[in-house]
Design a protein around this motif. Structure first.
Motif, mmCIF file in Angstrom:
data_model
loop_
_atom_site.group_PDB
_atom_site.id
_atom_site.type_symbol
_atom_site.label_atom_id
_atom_site.label_comp_id
_atom_site.label_asym_id
_atom_site.label_seq_id
_atom_site.Cartn_x
_atom_site.Cartn_y
_atom_site.Cartn_z
ATOM 1 N N LEU A 1 0.824 -1.210 0.000
ATOM 2 C CA LEU A 1 0.000 0.000 0.000
ATOM 3 C C LEU A 1 0.861 1.264 0.000
ATOM 4 O O LEU A 1 0.574 2.227 -0.731
ATOM 5 N N VAL A 2 1.929 1.257 0.793
ATOM 6 C CA VAL A 2 2.806 2.437 0.842
ATOM 7 C C VAL A 2 3.498 2.637 -0.502
ATOM 8 O O VAL A 2 3.573 3.765 -1.019
ATOM 9 N N GLN A 3 3.990 1.557 -1.091
ATOM 10 C CA GLN A 3 4.696 1.679 -2.363
ATOM 11 C C GLN A 3 3.775 2.139 -3.484
ATOM 12 O O GLN A 3 4.161 2.972 -4.312
ATOM 13 N N VAL A 4 2.550 1.629 -3.519
ATOM 14 C CA VAL A 4 1.614 2.059 -4.555
ATOM 15 C C VAL A 4 1.190 3.508 -4.327
ATOM 16 O O VAL A 4 1.068 4.291 -5.278
ATOM 17 N N GLY A 5 0.982 3.882 -3.063
ATOM 18 C CA GLY A 5 0.618 5.270 -2.781
ATOM 19 C C GLY A 5 1.716 6.243 -3.164
ATOM 20 O O GLY A 5 1.466 7.252 -3.850
ATOM 21 N N LEU A 6 2.958 5.947 -2.751
ATOM 22 C CA LEU A 6 4.079 6.811 -3.105
ATOM 23 C C LEU A 6 4.333 6.790 -4.610
ATOM 24 O O LEU A 6 4.626 7.832 -5.218
ATOM 25 N N GLY A 7 4.222 5.610 -5.217
ATOM 26 C CA GLY A 7 4.443 5.508 -6.657
ATOM 27 C C GLY A 7 3.432 6.304 -7.452
ATOM 28 O O GLY A 7 3.775 6.953 -8.450
ATOM 29 N N THR A 8 2.165 6.280 -7.016
ATOM 30 C CA THR A 8 1.131 7.067 -7.700
ATOM 31 C C THR A 8 1.400 8.559 -7.551
ATOM 32 O O THR A 8 1.262 9.329 -8.508
ATOM 33 N N ALA A 9 1.813 8.983 -6.352
ATOM 34 C CA ALA A 9 2.123 10.397 -6.137
ATOM 35 C C ALA A 9 3.293 10.837 -7.013
ATOM 36 O O ALA A 9 3.252 11.907 -7.642
ATOM 37 N N ALA B 1 18.097 1.413 17.325
ATOM 38 C CA ALA B 1 18.527 0.058 16.936
ATOM 39 C C ALA B 1 17.622 -0.421 15.805
ATOM 40 O O ALA B 1 16.675 -1.179 16.026
ATOM 41 N N TRP B 2 17.918 0.029 14.598
ATOM 42 C CA TRP B 2 17.030 -0.210 13.463
ATOM 43 C C TRP B 2 16.797 -1.695 13.187
ATOM 44 O O TRP B 2 15.664 -2.109 12.916
ATOM 45 N N LEU B 3 17.841 -2.501 13.265
ATOM 46 C CA LEU B 3 17.732 -3.911 12.888
ATOM 47 C C LEU B 3 17.776 -4.866 14.072
ATOM 48 O O LEU B 3 17.520 -6.059 13.897
ATOM 49 N N SER B 4 18.079 -4.366 15.267
ATOM 50 C CA SER B 4 18.158 -5.254 16.438
ATOM 51 C C SER B 4 17.016 -5.050 17.420
ATOM 52 O O SER B 4 16.944 -5.763 18.431
ATOM 53 N N ASP B 5 16.133 -4.116 17.155
ATOM 54 C CA ASP B 5 14.947 -3.910 17.981
ATOM 55 C C ASP B 5 13.808 -4.751 17.407
ATOM 56 O O ASP B 5 13.390 -4.522 16.268
ATOM 57 N N PRO B 6 13.269 -5.726 18.158
ATOM 58 C CA PRO B 6 12.209 -6.583 17.614
ATOM 59 C C PRO B 6 10.981 -5.818 17.145
ATOM 60 O O PRO B 6 10.289 -6.266 16.228
ATOM 61 N N GLY B 7 10.699 -4.681 17.752
ATOM 62 C CA GLY B 7 9.532 -3.909 17.340
ATOM 63 C C GLY B 7 9.771 -3.027 16.153
ATOM 64 O O GLY B 7 8.815 -2.471 15.578
ATOM 65 N N LEU B 8 11.021 -2.878 15.740
ATOM 66 C CA LEU B 8 11.358 -1.951 14.662
ATOM 67 C C LEU B 8 11.979 -2.632 13.450
ATOM 68 O O LEU B 8 11.959 -2.074 12.348
ATOM 69 N N ALA B 9 12.518 -3.824 13.631
ATOM 70 C CA ALA B 9 13.292 -4.471 12.563
ATOM 71 C C ALA B 9 12.467 -4.700 11.305
ATOM 72 O O ALA B 9 12.923 -4.432 10.187
ATOM 73 N N LEU B 10 11.227 -5.197 11.455
ATOM 74 C CA LEU B 10 10.399 -5.476 10.279
ATOM 75 C C LEU B 10 10.078 -4.186 9.525
ATOM 76 O O LEU B 10 10.065 -4.165 8.290
ATOM 77 N N TRP B 11 9.837 -3.093 10.261
ATOM 78 C CA TRP B 11 9.548 -1.816 9.614
ATOM 79 C C TRP B 11 10.787 -1.285 8.896
ATOM 80 O O TRP B 11 10.655 -0.618 7.854
ATOM 81 N N SER B 12 11.952 -1.576 9.410
ATOM 82 C CA SER B 12 13.183 -1.167 8.737
ATOM 83 C C SER B 12 13.342 -1.900 7.411
ATOM 84 O O SER B 12 13.745 -1.309 6.407
ATOM 85 N N VAL B 13 13.022 -3.195 7.409
ATOM 86 C CA VAL B 13 13.083 -3.948 6.154
ATOM 87 C C VAL B 13 12.042 -3.412 5.172
ATOM 88 O O VAL B 13 12.293 -3.329 3.958
ATOM 89 N N MET B 14 10.869 -3.035 5.674
ATOM 90 C CA MET B 14 9.859 -2.414 4.810
ATOM 91 C C MET B 14 10.387 -1.138 4.169
ATOM 92 O O MET B 14 10.119 -0.861 2.988
ATOM 93 N N LEU B 15 11.131 -0.348 4.934
ATOM 94 C CA LEU B 15 11.695 0.887 4.414
ATOM 95 C C LEU B 15 12.637 0.607 3.251
ATOM 96 O O LEU B 15 12.596 1.296 2.217
ATOM 97 N N VAL B 16 13.468 -0.415 3.389
ATOM 98 C CA VAL B 16 14.399 -0.774 2.321
ATOM 99 C C VAL B 16 13.630 -1.230 1.085
ATOM 100 O O VAL B 16 13.937 -0.823 -0.043
#
Length: 289
Positions: A79-87, A145-160
């Protein structure tokens, strides 16, 4: 004459059909058969166990967590990629100086291999010397801790993933925008349509098919995510970023439980086929109109 034409058509399609059967359908059937067996490659034996692998699979807490991670990643990232891509497509669908250069920069991340992209971002995510934490320190904020925080790691991979593949959705939607006859837009402007009305009532409905196609392609691709997770986190910390593809890899190639890995693969294929069926139904509905 009609029979001759049909025979020629069959002969022309036969090589492609044989290749499809040998290289696509046969492995799928083999994986489906493996999912009903307990396989020991060391002893070269296979024992039929029926639905036992599927019962074990859905009773596995790790697999259920992996399904949640995969669905969360696929839905949010797509959803984020399609939204940003459309913009971005809307911004690039107009003439301005340097438009070609801007488009080249926008498309550039998509041209990188996944491992190169992951290596770049892994260095940026570094806790001590990473670019992102350096920027946070410059702003007076604590490091993350972008990649070592369990609550943040998945969102960091989403960002990439968003950084790398938003350009693809941009190109798909931009192609749809450029196929809109300019007379339609000019007629709406002549009738006094405001920019927001022009966008929501005319432009976006005309590229709805391209937006839906981009969403489907990203859903399917993100659903089978493996390479970025493997390169960035290896599925950790814990199993916070482990996906269904990682589960298949670990069960099949680390623990050699081929039957269980095959059952997980069948589940993934079933979900992917369901997504494709949704798109096919939408496309047929659109063509009927």
């Amino acid at each position: 004459m009609l029979f001759t034409d049909r025979r020629q058509l069959v002969l022309l399609l036969l090589p492609a059909a044989l290749l499809l059967v040998v290289f696509a359908l046969a492995p799928v059937v083999q994986v489906a058969v493996y999912s009903f067996q307990a396989i020991d490659f060391a002893a070269d034996t296979a024992r039929w166990v029926g639905l036992a692998n599927y019962a074990t699979l859905f009773g596995d807490w790790f697999f259920r967590v992996d399904i949640g991670n995969t669905v969360r990643f696929a839905v949010v990232a797509s959803l984020v990629q399609v939204g940003l891509g459309t913009a971005l497509a809307l911004l690039l669908n107009r003439e301005f100086r340097g438009r070609g250069a801007v488009l080249s920069v926008v498309v550039y991340p998509m041209m990188l291999s996944t491992l190169v992209c992951s290596a770049i971002w892994r260095s940026w995510f570094h806790y001590d010397v990473g670019v992102l934490n350096g920027a946070l320190g410059w702003l007076g904020l604590p490091p993350v801790a972008w990649l070592s925080d369990p609550g943040l790691a998945l969102w960091s991979v989403m960002l990439v993933d968003t950084w790398q593949w938003t350009p693809m959705t941009t190109l798909i939607v931009l192609a749809g925008l450029q196929s809109i006859p300019p007379e339609i837009v000019e007629a709406a402007r002549t009738d006094g349509a405001r920019p927001w009305v022009l966008l929501t009532r005319i432009v976006l409905p005309l590229v709805r098919g391209q937006i839906f196609l981009a969403l489907l392609l990203r859903l399917i691709d993100t659903f089978k995510l493996f390479d970025k997770v493997y390169a960035l986190t290896g599925g950790g910390p814990g199993n916070a970023t482990e996906t269904m593809s990682m589960y298949v890899y670990q069960k099949g190639f680390k623990f050699f439980d081929v039957g269980l890995a095959a059952a997980a693969s069948v589940v993934m294929m079933a979900i992917a086929c369901a997504l494709c069926a949704v798109y096919a139904a939408q496309a047929m509905r659109g063509s009927a109109k």
